[in-house]
Design a protein around this motif. Structure first.
Motif, PDB file in Angstrom:
ATOM      1  N   GLN A   1       0.866  -1.227   0.025  1.00 48.12           N
ATOM      2  CA  GLN A   1      -0.036   0.076  -0.094  1.00 48.12           C
ATOM      3  C   GLN A   1       0.835   1.295  -0.276  1.00 48.12           C
ATOM      4  N   HIS A   2       2.132   1.310   0.608  1.00 52.34           N
ATOM      5  CA  HIS A   2       2.949   2.321   0.831  1.00 52.34           C
ATOM      6  C   HIS A   2       3.262   2.492  -0.695  1.00 52.34           C
ATOM      7  N   GLU A   3       3.863   1.598  -1.562  1.00 53.57           N
ATOM      8  CA  GLU A   3       4.264   1.917  -2.917  1.00 53.57           C
ATOM      9  C   GLU A   3       3.217   2.383  -3.860  1.00 53.57           C
ATOM     10  N   LEU A   4       2.073   2.153  -3.494  1.00 48.80           N
ATOM     11  CA  LEU A   4       0.876   2.753  -4.295  1.00 48.80           C
ATOM     12  C   LEU A   4       0.763   4.131  -3.992  1.00 48.80           C
ATOM     13  N   ILE A   5       0.778   4.651  -2.841  1.00 50.78           N
ATOM     14  CA  ILE A   5       0.323   5.867  -2.325  1.00 50.78           C
ATOM     15  C   ILE A   5       1.639   6.538  -2.821  1.00 50.78           C
ATOM     16  N   GLN A   6       2.802   6.204  -2.758  1.00 54.12           N
ATOM     17  CA  GLN A   6       3.994   7.039  -3.133  1.00 54.12           C
ATOM     18  C   GLN A   6       3.807   7.397  -4.571  1.00 54.12           C
ATOM     19  N   SER A   7       3.628   6.299  -5.319  1.00 58.42           N
ATOM     20  CA  SER A   7       3.410   6.617  -6.995  1.00 58.42           C
ATOM     21  C   SER A   7       2.544   7.407  -7.195  1.00 58.42           C
ATOM     22  N   TYR A   8       1.122   7.402  -6.259  1.00 57.32           N
ATOM     23  CA  TYR A   8       0.083   8.202  -6.292  1.00 57.32           C
ATOM     24  C   TYR A   8       0.567   9.916  -6.524  1.00 57.32           C
ATOM     25  N   ARG A   9       1.261  10.004  -5.243  1.00 54.29           N
ATOM     26  CA  ARG A   9       1.727  11.325  -4.778  1.00 54.29           C
ATOM     27  C   ARG A   9       2.721  11.853  -5.871  1.00 54.29           C
ATOM     28  N   SER A  10       3.612  10.983  -6.317  1.00 52.77           N
ATOM     29  CA  SER A  10       4.888  11.352  -7.084  1.00 52.77           C
ATOM     30  C   SER A  10       4.020  11.817  -8.584  1.00 52.77           C
ATOM     31  N   LEU A  11       3.132  10.832  -9.198  1.00 55.39           N
ATOM     32  CA  LEU A  11       2.314  11.136 -10.340  1.00 55.39           C
ATOM     33  C   LEU A  11       1.783  12.465 -10.333  1.00 55.39           C
ATOM     34  N   TYR A  12       0.932  12.771  -9.106  1.00 54.64           N
ATOM     35  CA  TYR A  12       0.095  13.705  -8.828  1.00 54.64           C
ATOM     36  C   TYR A  12       1.108  15.280  -8.880  1.00 54.64           C
ATOM     37  N   LYS A  13       2.105  15.050  -8.074  1.00 52.39           N
ATOM     38  CA  LYS A  13       3.150  16.110  -8.012  1.00 52.39           C
ATOM     39  C   LYS A  13       3.537  16.517  -9.626  1.00 52.39           C
ATOM     40  N   SER A  14       4.107  15.685 -10.357  1.00 54.87           N
ATOM     41  CA  SER A  14       4.689  15.811 -11.388  1.00 54.87           C
ATOM     42  C   SER A  14       3.500  16.486 -12.409  1.00 54.87           C
ATOM     43  N   LEU A  15       2.312  15.838 -12.426  1.00 50.64           N
ATOM     44  CA  LEU A  15       1.111  16.452 -13.339  1.00 50.64           C
ATOM     45  C   LEU A  15       0.865  17.700 -12.912  1.00 50.64           C
ATOM     46  N   LEU A  16       0.794  18.023 -11.849  1.00 54.11           N
ATOM     47  CA  LEU A  16       0.571  19.510 -11.221  1.00 54.11           C
ATOM     48  C   LEU A  16       1.622  20.426 -12.032  1.00 54.11           C
TER      49      LEU A  16
END
Length: 125
Positions: free
Chosen positions: A5-20
């Protein structure tokens, strides 16, 4: 291989930051990419998660944020098409043949995005 679950959350956050950063925090775009990313993570299967694809996608978004090159143009068009999908058509365009044409165009567009994902090893949804 099971993904934590930690890897999924970190991937989500990284993708969201880079998209913004890639959409430069512009108002309509940031809400569109947020909703698409949420939907992708909520409706995807955790067994299909590939960290290498996520890393390449983050690199793609980083390229889009750094210059107005090909990555920026692709992302801009992806956001624009998604905005058009979410916007209801005007009353003058509510004819049945227009709706069928829109659906056919979006089907072709989705296939093009899938081919882009396959050829570049990305995970854009």
């Amino acid at each position: 291989m099971a993904v934590s679950q930690h890897e999924l959350i970190q991937s989500y956050r990284s993708l969201y930051k880079s998209l913004l950063r890639a959409v430069q925090y512009s108002k309509p775009s940031r809400y569109i990419v947020r909703d698409r990313l949420r939907n992708a993570f909520r409706n995807s299967n955790p067994e299909e998660f590939e960290p290498s694809r996520v890393a390449r996608t983050i690199e793609f978004f980083h390229g889009a944020s750094q210059s107005r090159g090909m990555e920026h143009k692709i992302l801009k068009n992806l956001v624009h098409v998604q905005w058009g999908r979410n916007t209801p058509p005007r009353k003058t365009l509510l004819r049945e043949d227009t709706a069928q044409a829109r659906n056919a165009a979006y089907k072709e567009f989705d296939q093009t995005v899938e081919m882009l994902n396959e050829s570049m090893g990305l995970c854009i949804k």
